[in-house]
Design a protein around this motif. Sequence first.
Motif, PDB file in Angstrom:
ATOM      1  N   ASP A   1       0.815  -1.208   0.000  1.00  0.00           N
ATOM      2  CA  ASP A   1       0.000   0.000   0.000  1.00  0.00           C
ATOM      3  C   ASP A   1       0.857   1.270   0.000  1.00  0.00           C
ATOM      4  O   ASP A   1       0.478   2.285  -0.574  1.00  0.00           O
ATOM      5  N   ARG A   2       2.023   1.191   0.627  1.00  0.00           N
ATOM      6  CA  ARG A   2       2.871   2.375   0.719  1.00  0.00           C
ATOM      7  C   ARG A   2       3.721   2.582  -0.533  1.00  0.00           C
ATOM      8  O   ARG A   2       3.854   3.712  -1.013  1.00  0.00           O
ATOM      9  N   TYR A   3       4.272   1.501  -1.062  1.00  0.00           N
ATOM     10  CA  TYR A   3       5.234   1.644  -2.159  1.00  0.00           C
ATOM     11  C   TYR A   3       4.708   1.174  -3.512  1.00  0.00           C
ATOM     12  O   TYR A   3       5.346   1.451  -4.533  1.00  0.00           O
ATOM     13  N   GLY A   4       3.587   0.461  -3.530  1.00  0.00           N
ATOM     14  CA  GLY A   4       3.042  -0.013  -4.794  1.00  0.00           C
ATOM     15  C   GLY A   4       3.546  -1.411  -5.139  1.00  0.00           C
ATOM     16  O   GLY A   4       4.532  -1.897  -4.598  1.00  0.00           O
ATOM     17  N   ARG A   5       2.828  -2.047  -6.060  1.00  0.00           N
ATOM     18  CA  ARG A   5       3.144  -3.433  -6.404  1.00  0.00           C
ATOM     19  C   ARG A   5       4.485  -3.585  -7.100  1.00  0.00           C
ATOM     20  O   ARG A   5       5.265  -4.486  -6.788  1.00  0.00           O
ATOM     21  N   SER A   6       4.753  -2.746  -8.103  1.00  0.00           N
ATOM     22  CA  SER A   6       5.973  -2.962  -8.897  1.00  0.00           C
ATOM     23  C   SER A   6       7.227  -2.796  -8.056  1.00  0.00           C
ATOM     24  O   SER A   6       8.173  -3.598  -8.150  1.00  0.00           O
ATOM     25  N   VAL A   7       7.261  -1.764  -7.200  1.00  0.00           N
ATOM     26  CA  VAL A   7       8.427  -1.564  -6.330  1.00  0.00           C
ATOM     27  C   VAL A   7       8.557  -2.729  -5.354  1.00  0.00           C
ATOM     28  O   VAL A   7       9.665  -3.236  -5.106  1.00  0.00           O
ATOM     29  N   THR A   8       7.433  -3.181  -4.815  1.00  0.00           N
ATOM     30  CA  THR A   8       7.473  -4.299  -3.862  1.00  0.00           C
ATOM     31  C   THR A   8       7.983  -5.572  -4.525  1.00  0.00           C
ATOM     32  O   THR A   8       8.801  -6.301  -3.941  1.00  0.00           O
ATOM     33  N   VAL A   9       7.523  -5.858  -5.746  1.00  0.00           N
ATOM     34  CA  VAL A   9       8.004  -7.045  -6.450  1.00  0.00           C
ATOM     35  C   VAL A   9       9.497  -6.936  -6.729  1.00  0.00           C
ATOM     36  O   VAL A   9      10.250  -7.906  -6.569  1.00  0.00           O
ATOM     37  N   ARG A  10       9.952  -5.750  -7.125  1.00  0.00           N
ATOM     38  CA  ARG A  10      11.376  -5.574  -7.443  1.00  0.00           C
ATOM     39  C   ARG A  10      12.248  -5.820  -6.213  1.00  0.00           C
ATOM     40  O   ARG A  10      13.254  -6.539  -6.280  1.00  0.00           O
ATOM     41  N   TRP A  11      11.858  -5.243  -5.084  1.00  0.00           N
ATOM     42  CA  TRP A  11      12.652  -5.434  -3.869  1.00  0.00           C
ATOM     43  C   TRP A  11      12.497  -6.851  -3.312  1.00  0.00           C
ATOM     44  O   TRP A  11      13.434  -7.406  -2.726  1.00  0.00           O
ATOM     45  N   SER A  12      11.319  -7.432  -3.499  1.00  0.00           N
ATOM     46  CA  SER A  12      11.137  -8.821  -3.079  1.00  0.00           C
ATOM     47  C   SER A  12      12.074  -9.736  -3.845  1.00  0.00           C
ATOM     48  O   SER A  12      12.714 -10.632  -3.271  1.00  0.00           O
ATOM     49  N   ALA A  13      12.172  -9.514  -5.154  1.00  0.00           N
ATOM     50  CA  ALA A  13      13.077 -10.320  -5.975  1.00  0.00           C
ATOM     51  C   ALA A  13      14.518 -10.128  -5.523  1.00  0.00           C
ATOM     52  O   ALA A  13      15.299 -11.093  -5.472  1.00  0.00           O
ATOM     53  N   ALA A  14      14.885  -8.893  -5.181  1.00  0.00           N
ATOM     54  CA  ALA A  14      16.249  -8.629  -4.715  1.00  0.00           C
ATOM     55  C   ALA A  14      16.539  -9.368  -3.407  1.00  0.00           C
ATOM     56  O   ALA A  14      17.630  -9.937  -3.232  1.00  0.00           O
ATOM     57  N   LEU A  15      15.560  -9.381  -2.489  1.00  0.00           N
ATOM     58  CA  LEU A  15      15.744 -10.111  -1.232  1.00  0.00           C
ATOM     59  C   LEU A  15      15.865 -11.614  -1.486  1.00  0.00           C
ATOM     60  O   LEU A  15      16.680 -12.297  -0.853  1.00  0.00           O
ATOM     61  N   ALA A  16      15.048 -12.117  -2.424  1.00  0.00           N
ATOM     62  CA  ALA A  16      15.133 -13.543  -2.746  1.00  0.00           C
ATOM     63  C   ALA A  16      16.497 -13.893  -3.321  1.00  0.00           C
ATOM     64  O   ALA A  16      17.104 -14.907  -2.952  1.00  0.00           O
ATOM     65  N   VAL A  17      16.991 -13.058  -4.220  1.00  0.00           N
ATOM     66  CA  VAL A  17      18.320 -13.289  -4.804  1.00  0.00           C
ATOM     67  C   VAL A  17      19.387 -13.281  -3.718  1.00  0.00           C
ATOM     68  O   VAL A  17      20.262 -14.158  -3.670  1.00  0.00           O
ATOM     69  N   ALA A  18      19.311 -12.291  -2.817  1.00  0.00           N
ATOM     70  CA  ALA A  18      20.294 -12.205  -1.732  1.00  0.00           C
ATOM     71  C   ALA A  18      20.219 -13.434  -0.829  1.00  0.00           C
ATOM     72  O   ALA A  18      21.253 -13.990  -0.416  1.00  0.00           O
TER      73      ALA A  18
ATOM     74  N   ALA B   1       9.408  -6.531 -13.130  1.00  0.00           N
ATOM     75  CA  ALA B   1       8.540  -6.132 -12.016  1.00  0.00           C
ATOM     76  C   ALA B   1       7.629  -4.964 -12.361  1.00  0.00           C
ATOM     77  O   ALA B   1       6.553  -4.827 -11.778  1.00  0.00           O
ATOM     78  N   SER B   2       8.018  -4.112 -13.310  1.00  0.00           N
ATOM     79  CA  SER B   2       7.196  -2.950 -13.646  1.00  0.00           C
ATOM     80  C   SER B   2       5.817  -3.350 -14.166  1.00  0.00           C
ATOM     81  O   SER B   2       4.872  -2.563 -14.097  1.00  0.00           O
ATOM     82  N   ALA B   3       5.681  -4.583 -14.670  1.00  0.00           N
ATOM     83  CA  ALA B   3       4.386  -5.041 -15.174  1.00  0.00           C
ATOM     84  C   ALA B   3       3.342  -5.137 -14.067  1.00  0.00           C
ATOM     85  O   ALA B   3       2.139  -5.140 -14.342  1.00  0.00           O
ATOM     86  N   ALA B   4       3.786  -5.225 -12.821  1.00  0.00           N
ATOM     87  CA  ALA B   4       2.855  -5.366 -11.697  1.00  0.00           C
ATOM     88  C   ALA B   4       2.329  -4.032 -11.200  1.00  0.00           C
ATOM     89  O   ALA B   4       1.644  -3.973 -10.180  1.00  0.00           O
ATOM     90  N   GLY B   5       2.614  -2.946 -11.933  1.00  0.00           N
ATOM     91  CA  GLY B   5       2.181  -1.617 -11.516  1.00  0.00           C
ATOM     92  C   GLY B   5       0.682  -1.523 -11.335  1.00  0.00           C
ATOM     93  O   GLY B   5      -0.098  -2.326 -11.851  1.00  0.00           O
ATOM     94  N   GLU B   6       0.260  -0.487 -10.622  1.00  0.00           N
ATOM     95  CA  GLU B   6      -1.152  -0.330 -10.272  1.00  0.00           C
ATOM     96  C   GLU B   6      -2.013  -0.102 -11.502  1.00  0.00           C
ATOM     97  O   GLU B   6      -1.562   0.414 -12.525  1.00  0.00           O
ATOM     98  N   ALA B   7      -3.275  -0.462 -11.370  1.00  0.00           N
ATOM     99  CA  ALA B   7      -4.235  -0.323 -12.468  1.00  0.00           C
ATOM    100  C   ALA B   7      -4.476   1.140 -12.773  1.00  0.00           C
ATOM    101  O   ALA B   7      -4.418   2.005 -11.906  1.00  0.00           O
ATOM    102  N   ARG B   8      -4.769   1.407 -14.040  1.00  0.00           N
ATOM    103  CA  ARG B   8      -5.144   2.759 -14.446  1.00  0.00           C
ATOM    104  C   ARG B   8      -6.544   3.066 -13.944  1.00  0.00           C
ATOM    105  O   ARG B   8      -7.358   2.186 -13.735  1.00  0.00           O
ATOM    106  N   GLU B   9      -6.855   4.348 -13.820  1.00  0.00           N
ATOM    107  CA  GLU B   9      -8.179   4.747 -13.334  1.00  0.00           C
ATOM    108  C   GLU B   9      -9.287   4.281 -14.265  1.00  0.00           C
ATOM    109  O   GLU B   9     -10.420   4.116 -13.873  1.00  0.00           O
ATOM    110  N   THR B  10      -8.954   4.053 -15.551  1.00  0.00           N
ATOM    111  CA  THR B  10      -9.978   3.672 -16.515  1.00  0.00           C
ATOM    112  C   THR B  10     -10.228   2.182 -16.551  1.00  0.00           C
ATOM    113  O   THR B  10     -11.120   1.715 -17.246  1.00  0.00           O
TER     114      THR B  10
END
Length: 411
Positions: A280-297, A389-398
């Motif tokens: 909710d704070r950072y959005g889906r795409s940022v969360t997926v990107r950092w999640s992947a980084a933690l998994a790699v680490a 990860a950018s594909a997981a970005g939030e939905a458009r208003e439309t």
Amino acid sequence: MPTESPTLKHGERGWKTATFVIFVGTGITYASWVTRTPAIRSSLGVGTGDMGLIILGLSIGSMAGLLLAGPVVARIGARHVITAAAAVASLGLFTVGLGSGVAIAALVGLGLAFTGAGFGMCEVALNVEGAAIEKRMGRSFLPSLHGAFSLGTLAGAGLGAIAELLDIPVPLHLGVLAVVVLVSSGSVVALLPPATGREATRTRRRAGISGALTVWRDTRIVLLGLIALGMAFAEGSANDWLPLGIVDGYGVGSATGAAFYVVFVAAMTSGRLLGGRVVDRYGRSVTVRWSAALAVAGILTVILAGNLIVAAVGCALWGVGVALGFPLALSAAADSGADPARRVSAVSTLGYMAFLVGPPLLGLLGEQFGLLQAFYVVLAGAVLAGLVASAAGEARETDEVPLAEEQICSK
């Protein structure tokens, strides 16, 4: 995410509770079967290779359920699919128990196929429900639902261990569980809206039988499928091979390997239950990107640590890293267009391919190079998820909301 009020009405709270309860029940059911596999193998008198062929029934049934669920949810709504899935899974559990009791391997395989079909159907329908709740609330909810599944697996594993300890016969254990699943699901399914995910008749006619293939023309769905694939591969590989990888790679006993797996599961469950605030704070795409980084680490740490304490930290990072990727890919799929059931079904199917193909692939690589070295392939999957990860970005208003106002429970 839409900026709707996060407050749910009374009937809508029941909707939320029902999805949570069904997710927990699904986890309990899955883990209960898994914990009894040694007893079932003994009752059938088969070897590990033959048992693998029997378990293939579960995989085939799961894929069939996943592929079938999208069009069916679009036609009749998620609630009816969940009801049918509970009945199919219950029949499967009962059949598995019966097959074990009479020592007929084919009957166990058939029961597993029914159980897998129930799981696959429920997977799509429940995620469509969860995504609709997210729309209604205006904040993340799917990660906590998948955390509920993880809690259910812990509870189911505990119950299965008790059944093993008390030497409760498999037919009795799974037979009682089948009845409990059927009754409990029937008692809460009425709290679900009647038509979540159901498409208008003209939309279904336009989609036709090619609807399931049409969604793959959307580049975003393909990319979300890659996120699901990479993260499911990283999660499933740990579920299947992490304990043995620790045992072989670090020269420790089975109990220590199991303890490391507990660290992984606890971290993943915590990440799912608490990760909604991060999304909710950072959005889906940022969360997926950092999640992947933690998994790699985490994976790299497990491979290279050479020290048990550091490797345990790696297991925790691995668990937190894979916690959110798969549910967020499904959440993004659900709000990426006007046909959420088909989209969730497509992304789920690609993710489950990793669960099915990953274990034997790692087994072959582990036999040749050692399991710790084989984990580099798992690392590649997490890297892939991070790159798209950018594909997981939030939905458009439309974007269309797949839930009509009249579908909300008025209970």
